[in-house]
Scaffold this active site. Structure first.
Site, PDB file in Angstrom:
ATOM      1  N   GLU A  19       0.812  -1.217   0.000  1.00 34.74           N
ATOM      2  CA  GLU A  19       0.000   0.000   0.000  1.00 34.74           C
ATOM      3  C   GLU A  19       0.851   1.275   0.000  1.00 34.74           C
ATOM      4  O   GLU A  19       0.409   2.337   0.413  1.00 34.74           O
ATOM      5  CB  GLU A  19      -0.951  -0.018   1.202  1.00 34.74           C
ATOM      6  N   SER A 155      -6.963  -1.857   2.157  1.00 34.01           N
ATOM      7  CA  SER A 155      -7.242  -1.355   0.813  1.00 34.01           C
ATOM      8  C   SER A 155      -7.924  -2.381  -0.080  1.00 34.01           C
ATOM      9  O   SER A 155      -7.868  -2.285  -1.302  1.00 34.01           O
ATOM     10  CB  SER A 155      -5.962  -0.856   0.126  1.00 34.01           C
ATOM     11  N   TYR A 225      -9.973   3.591  -4.926  1.00 34.43           N
ATOM     12  CA  TYR A 225      -9.064   4.693  -5.230  1.00 34.43           C
ATOM     13  C   TYR A 225      -9.219   5.299  -6.619  1.00 34.43           C
ATOM     14  O   TYR A 225      -8.485   6.220  -6.965  1.00 34.43           O
ATOM     15  CB  TYR A 225      -7.615   4.226  -5.018  1.00 34.43           C
ATOM     16  N   ARG A 264     -10.876   3.602  11.790  1.00 27.51           N
ATOM     17  CA  ARG A 264     -12.051   3.411  10.939  1.00 27.51           C
ATOM     18  C   ARG A 264     -12.542   1.990  11.138  1.00 27.51           C
ATOM     19  O   ARG A 264     -11.776   1.033  11.008  1.00 27.51           O
ATOM     20  CB  ARG A 264     -11.708   3.650   9.462  1.00 27.51           C
ATOM     21  N   ASP A 266     -15.117  -0.910   9.959  1.00 24.10           N
ATOM     22  CA  ASP A 266     -15.921  -1.345   8.810  1.00 24.10           C
ATOM     23  C   ASP A 266     -16.955  -2.380   9.247  1.00 24.10           C
ATOM     24  O   ASP A 266     -16.625  -3.329   9.977  1.00 24.10           O
ATOM     25  CB  ASP A 266     -15.024  -1.954   7.733  1.00 24.10           C
ATOM     26  N   GLU A 279     -13.773  -5.341  10.136  1.00 23.23           N
ATOM     27  CA  GLU A 279     -12.382  -5.106  10.501  1.00 23.23           C
ATOM     28  C   GLU A 279     -12.203  -3.689  11.028  1.00 23.23           C
ATOM     29  O   GLU A 279     -13.063  -2.821  10.823  1.00 23.23           O
ATOM     30  CB  GLU A 279     -11.442  -5.339   9.322  1.00 23.23           C
ATOM     31  N   ASN A 281      -9.443  -0.422  11.155  1.00 22.85           N
ATOM     32  CA  ASN A 281      -8.308   0.167  10.462  1.00 22.85           C
ATOM     33  C   ASN A 281      -7.582   1.124  11.406  1.00 22.85           C
ATOM     34  O   ASN A 281      -8.134   2.148  11.813  1.00 22.85           O
ATOM     35  CB  ASN A 281      -8.782   0.908   9.210  1.00 22.85           C
ATOM     36  N   GLY A 285      -6.885   5.228   5.454  1.00 21.45           N
ATOM     37  CA  GLY A 285      -6.483   6.064   4.330  1.00 21.45           C
ATOM     38  C   GLY A 285      -7.035   7.474   4.446  1.00 21.45           C
ATOM     39  O   GLY A 285      -8.165   7.684   4.897  1.00 21.45           O
TER      40      GLY A 285
END
Length: 318
Positions: A19, A155, A225, A264, A266, A279, A281, A285
C-alpha cells in the site's frame, strides 16, 4: 488556526508495503491540510535512518500515514513510543491486535458484538491438509457465498467475494499473495458502511456514517481509489435507530481494541438492522477518495481544523 498553536509535525508516508502508493497519497493530503492550518510539516519516507532523523529533528508530533504492515502491524508504532516524541495513532500492542483480522474478530465476538463466522488458514495448513479437501470442507462449513481476504492488510487488496465453488481456489491464491494467512468468512448481505472514530481530546466519537455502494458490486482496490467507481452516501441511508446503533458499536469496538486518536471501523448492516463487524483500520487512508475525509467534511469542518485538533491531542500523549 487561532485555537491551535502552530506545531512542527513530521508525517511518515511511503514505506515498503503493498500500500505504498496509497500511503504517499495520504501523506501528501495530510501535509497539505496541516500546512494550510499554519503548521510546519515535513514528510519523511521511512528508511534505515528514520529513528536517527526523528531524534535529530525532534518534532512536536509524528503523524504516521503508513498503510499496510509497514505502519499498522504495531512494530513501528512501538518503536515510535521509545523515542519519547508524541505521535498520532494507536500504541503498538493495540495496533498489532487490530491488524490481525482474525484476532480482532475474536475479541469483538467475545465482547458480544456480531461478526461473520470465519476460519483462518495459513499457507502451510492449506498445503499440508490438501487444498482440494480443505476447499470442499470450507464450502460445507461456511456455505456460499463467502468472502476470502488476507488476514492482515488493507485497501481491499486480495479480497474476493466467492459465489461458486469454482471461484474459491483463485480467491485463496489472491489472498495468499498479500499475507501468509487467509481469512475465509461468511458473506453477510446488507449495507456496507464505515465509521470513522475520532478523538480530539474529549473522548472517542463517531463521525457521520459513510455508506459504500460500488458500481460493480465489489469494493475492490480499484473501486476504493479510482474516482467514479463507487457511490458514497454520507450520512448513510439508514434509519435513525440503526445509525445510532452502528455509531455506538463502532465507538465501543474502537475502545475495546484499545485504539486511539483516529480509526475506521468497517461493518455490514443486515436487513434486521444488525451491525456485523468486519475489521478495524488503525491508520485509515486519508487520500482524496478515502472515507475518513468524506466523513469529516460531512460535519462541515475543514480537514485542516480537524487534523490540527488531532495533532494537538496527540501532543498530550493521551
Amino acid at each position: 488556526m487561532s485555537e491551535f498553536n502552530s506545531l512542527n509535525i513530521v508525517i511518515l508516508a511511503g514505506g515498503i508495503s503493498h500500500e505504498r502508493d496509497v500511503s504517499l497519497r495520504s501523506g501528501r493530503r495530510v501535509a497539505d491540510a496541516l500546512t494550510g492550518g499554519g503548521h510546519t510539516v515535513t514528510v519523511i519516507d521511512p528508511g534505515a535512518n528514520l529513528l536517527t532523523t526523528l531524534t535529530e529533528q525532534a518534532p512536536d508530533v509524528i503523524w504516521p500515514t503508513l498503510h499496510g504492515a509497514t505502519g499498522e502491524d504495531g512494530a513501528l508504532l512501538s518503536l515510535l513510543e521509545t523515542t519519547g516524541i508524541p505521535f498520532l495513532g494507536s500504541t503498538g500492542p493495540a495496533a498489532a491486535l487490530a491488524w490481525n483480522k482474525g484476532t480482532a474478530k475474536e475479541l469483538v465476538r467475545r465482547a458480544g458484538f456480531a461478526t461473520p463466522p470465519a476460519i483462518a488458514l495459513s499457507t502451510e495448513t492449506f498445503r499440508d491438509l490438501g487444498a482440494t479437501s480443505v476447499l470442499e470442507h470450507l464450502i460445507g462449513a461456511i456455505g456460499l457465498p463467502l468472502v476470502v481476504k488476507p488476514a492482515q492488510g488493507g485497501s481491499s487488496q486480495g479480497v474476493t467475494i466467492v459465489r461458486t465453488a469454482a471461484d474459491l481456489p483463485r480467491a485463496m491464491v489472491d489472498a495468499y499473495t498479500y499475507a501468509n494467512t487467509a481469512l475465509v468468512e461468511a458473506y453477510i448481505d446488507g449495507v456496507e458502511v464505515t465509521v470513522a472514530v475520532i478523538d480530539t481530546g474529549t473522548g472517542p466519537t463517531a463521525l457521520p456514517i459513510v455508506e459504500i455502494v460500488p458500481v460493480d458490486g465489489v469494493y475492490s482496490f480499484e473501486a476504493r481509489y479510482n474516482a467514479g467507481e463507487t457511490d458514497f452516501y454520507t450520512p448513510a441511508r439508514l434509519s435513525d435507530e440503526a445509525s445510532a446503533a452502528v455509531s455506538a458499536t463502532a465507538v465501543a469496538i474502537h475502545t475495546l481494541l484499545g485504539l486511539r486518536h483516529l480509526s475506521r471501523i468497517d461493518l455490514i448492516v443486515d436487513a434486521a438492522g444488525t451491525a456485523w463487524f468486519l475489521e478495524a483500520n488503525v491508520l485509515p487512508g486519508l487520500t482524496e477518495t478515502s472515507l475518513v475525509p468524506q466523513a469529516i467534511e460531512a460535519t462541515n469542518q475543514t480537514l485542516g481544523s480537524t487534523y490540527s485538533a488531532l495533532a494537538a491531542n496527540a501532543l498530550t500523549g493521551q
